[in-house]
Design a protein around this motif. Structure first.
Motif, PDB file in Angstrom:
ATOM      1  N   LEU A  97       0.833  -1.208   0.000  1.00 47.85           N
ATOM      2  CA  LEU A  97       0.000   0.000   0.000  1.00 47.85           C
ATOM      3  C   LEU A  97       0.867   1.257   0.000  1.00 47.85           C
ATOM      4  O   LEU A  97       0.559   2.238  -0.688  1.00 47.85           O
ATOM      5  CB  LEU A  97      -0.931  -0.003   1.217  1.00 47.85           C
ATOM      6  N   ASP A  98       1.953   1.223   0.765  1.00 55.94           N
ATOM      7  CA  ASP A  98       2.866   2.368   0.800  1.00 55.94           C
ATOM      8  C   ASP A  98       3.480   2.614  -0.579  1.00 55.94           C
ATOM      9  O   ASP A  98       3.633   3.764  -1.011  1.00 55.94           O
ATOM     10  CB  ASP A  98       3.978   2.129   1.827  1.00 55.94           C
ATOM     11  N   GLU A  99       3.844   1.531  -1.264  1.00 56.95           N
ATOM     12  CA  GLU A  99       4.430   1.667  -2.597  1.00 56.95           C
ATOM     13  C   GLU A  99       3.417   2.249  -3.580  1.00 56.95           C
ATOM     14  O   GLU A  99       3.745   3.107  -4.408  1.00 56.95           O
ATOM     15  CB  GLU A  99       4.919   0.305  -3.102  1.00 56.95           C
ATOM     16  N   ILE A 100       2.179   1.779  -3.482  1.00 57.72           N
ATOM     17  CA  ILE A 100       1.139   2.252  -4.395  1.00 57.72           C
ATOM     18  C   ILE A 100       0.865   3.740  -4.192  1.00 57.72           C
ATOM     19  O   ILE A 100       0.660   4.489  -5.155  1.00 57.72           O
ATOM     20  CB  ILE A 100      -0.153   1.428  -4.213  1.00 57.72           C
ATOM     21  N   GLU A 101       0.866   4.180  -2.945  1.00 57.30           N
ATOM     22  CA  GLU A 101       0.609   5.593  -2.668  1.00 57.30           C
ATOM     23  C   GLU A 101       1.636   6.489  -3.362  1.00 57.30           C
ATOM     24  O   GLU A 101       1.317   7.586  -3.809  1.00 57.30           O
ATOM     25  CB  GLU A 101       0.629   5.848  -1.159  1.00 57.30           C
ATOM     26  N   LEU A 102       2.872   6.016  -3.461  1.00 60.22           N
ATOM     27  CA  LEU A 102       3.916   6.798  -4.124  1.00 60.22           C
ATOM     28  C   LEU A 102       3.697   6.873  -5.635  1.00 60.22           C
ATOM     29  O   LEU A 102       4.183   7.792  -6.297  1.00 60.22           O
ATOM     30  CB  LEU A 102       5.293   6.188  -3.839  1.00 60.22           C
ATOM     31  N   LEU A 103       2.968   5.899  -6.175  1.00 59.52           N
ATOM     32  CA  LEU A 103       2.741   5.852  -7.619  1.00 59.52           C
ATOM     33  C   LEU A 103       1.519   6.656  -8.058  1.00 59.52           C
ATOM     34  O   LEU A 103       1.375   6.974  -9.240  1.00 59.52           O
ATOM     35  CB  LEU A 103       2.559   4.394  -8.072  1.00 59.52           C
ATOM     36  N   ARG A 104       0.644   6.992  -7.117  1.00 61.96           N
ATOM     37  CA  ARG A 104      -0.615   7.658  -7.465  1.00 61.96           C
ATOM     38  C   ARG A 104      -0.398   9.002  -8.155  1.00 61.96           C
ATOM     39  O   ARG A 104      -1.127   9.358  -9.089  1.00 61.96           O
ATOM     40  CB  ARG A 104      -1.470   7.866  -6.205  1.00 61.96           C
ATOM     41  N   GLU A 105       0.602   9.749  -7.699  1.00 66.30           N
ATOM     42  CA  GLU A 105       0.823  11.084  -8.251  1.00 66.30           C
ATOM     43  C   GLU A 105       1.139  11.047  -9.742  1.00 66.30           C
ATOM     44  O   GLU A 105       0.802  11.974 -10.480  1.00 66.30           O
ATOM     45  CB  GLU A 105       1.962  11.778  -7.505  1.00 66.30           C
ATOM     46  N   GLY A 106       1.794   9.986 -10.179  1.00 70.72           N
ATOM     47  CA  GLY A 106       2.171   9.892 -11.584  1.00 70.72           C
ATOM     48  C   GLY A 106       1.091   9.317 -12.479  1.00 70.72           C
ATOM     49  O   GLY A 106       1.302   9.183 -13.689  1.00 70.72           O
ATOM     50  N   LEU A 107      -0.060   8.973 -11.901  1.00 68.68           N
ATOM     51  CA  LEU A 107      -1.156   8.400 -12.685  1.00 68.68           C
ATOM     52  C   LEU A 107      -2.454   9.156 -12.400  1.00 68.68           C
ATOM     53  O   LEU A 107      -3.258   8.731 -11.570  1.00 68.68           O
ATOM     54  CB  LEU A 107      -1.329   6.913 -12.346  1.00 68.68           C
ATOM     55  N   PRO A 108      -2.676  10.274 -13.072  1.00 71.00           N
ATOM     56  CA  PRO A 108      -3.918  11.028 -12.854  1.00 71.00           C
ATOM     57  C   PRO A 108      -5.137  10.231 -13.298  1.00 71.00           C
ATOM     58  O   PRO A 108      -5.055   9.412 -14.220  1.00 71.00           O
ATOM     59  CB  PRO A 108      -3.725  12.283 -13.715  1.00 71.00           C
ATOM     60  N   ASP A 109      -6.273  10.474 -12.647  1.00 72.77           N
ATOM     61  CA  ASP A 109      -7.485   9.743 -13.004  1.00 72.77           C
ATOM     62  C   ASP A 109      -8.116  10.321 -14.271  1.00 72.77           C
ATOM     63  O   ASP A 109      -7.648  11.321 -14.825  1.00 72.77           O
ATOM     64  CB  ASP A 109      -8.482   9.738 -11.844  1.00 72.77           C
ATOM     65  N   LEU A 110      -9.184   9.673 -14.728  1.00 68.16           N
ATOM     66  CA  LEU A 110      -9.800  10.037 -16.004  1.00 68.16           C
ATOM     67  C   LEU A 110     -10.269  11.483 -16.021  1.00 68.16           C
ATOM     68  O   LEU A 110     -10.028  12.214 -16.994  1.00 68.16           O
ATOM     69  CB  LEU A 110     -10.976   9.094 -16.293  1.00 68.16           C
ATOM     70  N   GLN A 111     -10.955  11.908 -14.970  1.00 71.53           N
ATOM     71  CA  GLN A 111     -11.479  13.272 -14.947  1.00 71.53           C
ATOM     72  C   GLN A 111     -10.361  14.311 -14.975  1.00 71.53           C
ATOM     73  O   GLN A 111     -10.484  15.362 -15.606  1.00 71.53           O
ATOM     74  CB  GLN A 111     -12.363  13.466 -13.708  1.00 71.53           C
ATOM     75  N   THR A 112      -9.257  14.010 -14.305  1.00 76.18           N
ATOM     76  CA  THR A 112      -8.112  14.925 -14.330  1.00 76.18           C
ATOM     77  C   THR A 112      -7.529  15.017 -15.735  1.00 76.18           C
ATOM     78  O   THR A 112      -7.184  16.106 -16.214  1.00 76.18           O
ATOM     79  CB  THR A 112      -7.026  14.453 -13.349  1.00 76.18           C
ATOM     80  N   LEU A 113      -7.438  13.877 -16.415  1.00 80.14           N
ATOM     81  CA  LEU A 113      -6.933  13.868 -17.789  1.00 80.14           C
ATOM     82  C   LEU A 113      -7.837  14.686 -18.711  1.00 80.14           C
ATOM     83  O   LEU A 113      -7.355  15.427 -19.576  1.00 80.14           O
ATOM     84  CB  LEU A 113      -6.838  12.426 -18.298  1.00 80.14           C
ATOM     85  N   ILE A 114      -9.144  14.548 -18.518  1.00 81.37           N
ATOM     86  CA  ILE A 114     -10.098  15.301 -19.342  1.00 81.37           C
ATOM     87  C   ILE A 114      -9.944  16.801 -19.107  1.00 81.37           C
ATOM     88  O   ILE A 114      -9.949  17.603 -20.052  1.00 81.37           O
ATOM     89  CB  ILE A 114     -11.539  14.845 -19.043  1.00 81.37           C
ATOM     90  N   ARG A 115      -9.787  17.188 -17.844  1.00 85.71           N
ATOM     91  CA  ARG A 115      -9.602  18.611 -17.538  1.00 85.71           C
ATOM     92  C   ARG A 115      -8.301  19.144 -18.139  1.00 85.71           C
ATOM     93  O   ARG A 115      -8.245  20.279 -18.631  1.00 85.71           O
ATOM     94  CB  ARG A 115      -9.621  18.835 -16.027  1.00 85.71           C
ATOM     95  N   LEU A 116      -7.260  18.318 -18.107  1.00 83.54           N
ATOM     96  CA  LEU A 116      -5.996  18.723 -18.723  1.00 83.54           C
ATOM     97  C   LEU A 116      -6.177  18.949 -20.224  1.00 83.54           C
ATOM     98  O   LEU A 116      -5.629  19.898 -20.798  1.00 83.54           O
ATOM     99  CB  LEU A 116      -4.927  17.649 -18.482  1.00 83.54           C
ATOM    100  N   GLY A 117      -6.964  18.072 -20.845  1.00 83.31           N
ATOM    101  CA  GLY A 117      -7.239  18.215 -22.272  1.00 83.31           C
ATOM    102  C   GLY A 117      -7.986  19.503 -22.577  1.00 83.31           C
ATOM    103  O   GLY A 117      -7.675  20.201 -23.554  1.00 83.31           O
ATOM    104  N   ASP A 118      -8.966  19.830 -21.739  1.00 76.40           N
ATOM    105  CA  ASP A 118      -9.710  21.079 -21.926  1.00 76.40           C
ATOM    106  C   ASP A 118      -8.778  22.288 -21.848  1.00 76.40           C
ATOM    107  O   ASP A 118      -8.883  23.232 -22.637  1.00 76.40           O
ATOM    108  CB  ASP A 118     -10.812  21.201 -20.866  1.00 76.40           C
TER     109      ASP A 118
END
Length: 201
Positions: free
Chosen positions: A100-121
């Motif tokens: 779980l600790d390792e996964i938490e470190l990886l979250r920042e580099g993988l934005p979710d779908l809604q974040t990706l859509i907002r970046l596209g806008d």
């Protein structure tokens, strides 16, 4: 024993360091010569034993191609951790926690779908402004970024579909439409400002 320890993951690969690697790196001086010497001289027997124990732990090397897959695995591990704690299987709980600790470190580099859509806008707004300003080199660069982002969005949607996760609820669709509408409005306002500036000149 210390000589047998591999270098902390991520120190020369550009990848995020795991929590285990960060803890080891900190304990042995963080690569600073003065701190390394101090750690070697002042380390107690208990600290040394903890360092060796930490270095001996399994490195899980978790990798995910999508945020959906990461979040899915996070849910599985959280459930496993709860079960292990309830069953008083604390060694297994420790292994779950390390993952779980390792996964938490990886979250920042993988934005979710809604974040990706907002970046596209946002990129589309920037591109429209570049076109209005006749800066076609910038527009071309932004198009490359948009193309890459669209591939990420497509991959994220595919991953969600594979995992049986609904890509967008009605509320999210509404939110997305509102974002696009606001982005379009911002673009028009910016274009008018450019025209006004040109008229003044």
């Amino acid at each position: 024993e210390l000589c047998k320890m591999p270098p902390p993951d991520g120190t020369d690969t550009g990848k995020p360091m795991t929590k285990k690697s960060k803890d080891i790196f900190k304990m042995i001086g963080e690569g600073v010569p003065a701190k390394i010497q101090k750690a070697a001289k002042t380390m107690t027997e208990d600290q040394y034993d903890r360092l060796i124990s930490l270095a001996s732990r399994k490195e899980h090397q978790l990798e995910f191609k999508s945020r959906a897959a990461l979040d899915h695995r996070l849910s599985e591990l959280t459930a496993g951790l709860d079960t292990a704690i309830e069953g008083k299987n604390f060694m297994q709980a420790q292994e779950y926690q390390e993952q779980l600790d390792e996964i938490e470190l990886l979250r920042e580099g993988l934005p979710d779908l809604q974040t990706l859509i907002r970046l596209g806008d946002g990129l589309r707004v920037d591109q429209e402004l570049s076109i209005q300003a006749r800066d076609f080199i910038a527009a071309a660069r932004l198009q490359e970024e948009l193309d890459a982002l669209e591939r990420k969005i497509s991959a994220e949607k595919d991953a969600m579909l594979e995992l049986g996760i609904e890509a967008e609820s009605e509320d999210r669709k509404l939110s997305s439409r509102e974002t696009v509408t606001r982005a379009s409005l911002d673009t028009k306002i910016a274009a008018l400002e450019v025209q006004l500036q040109e008229a003044c000149d």
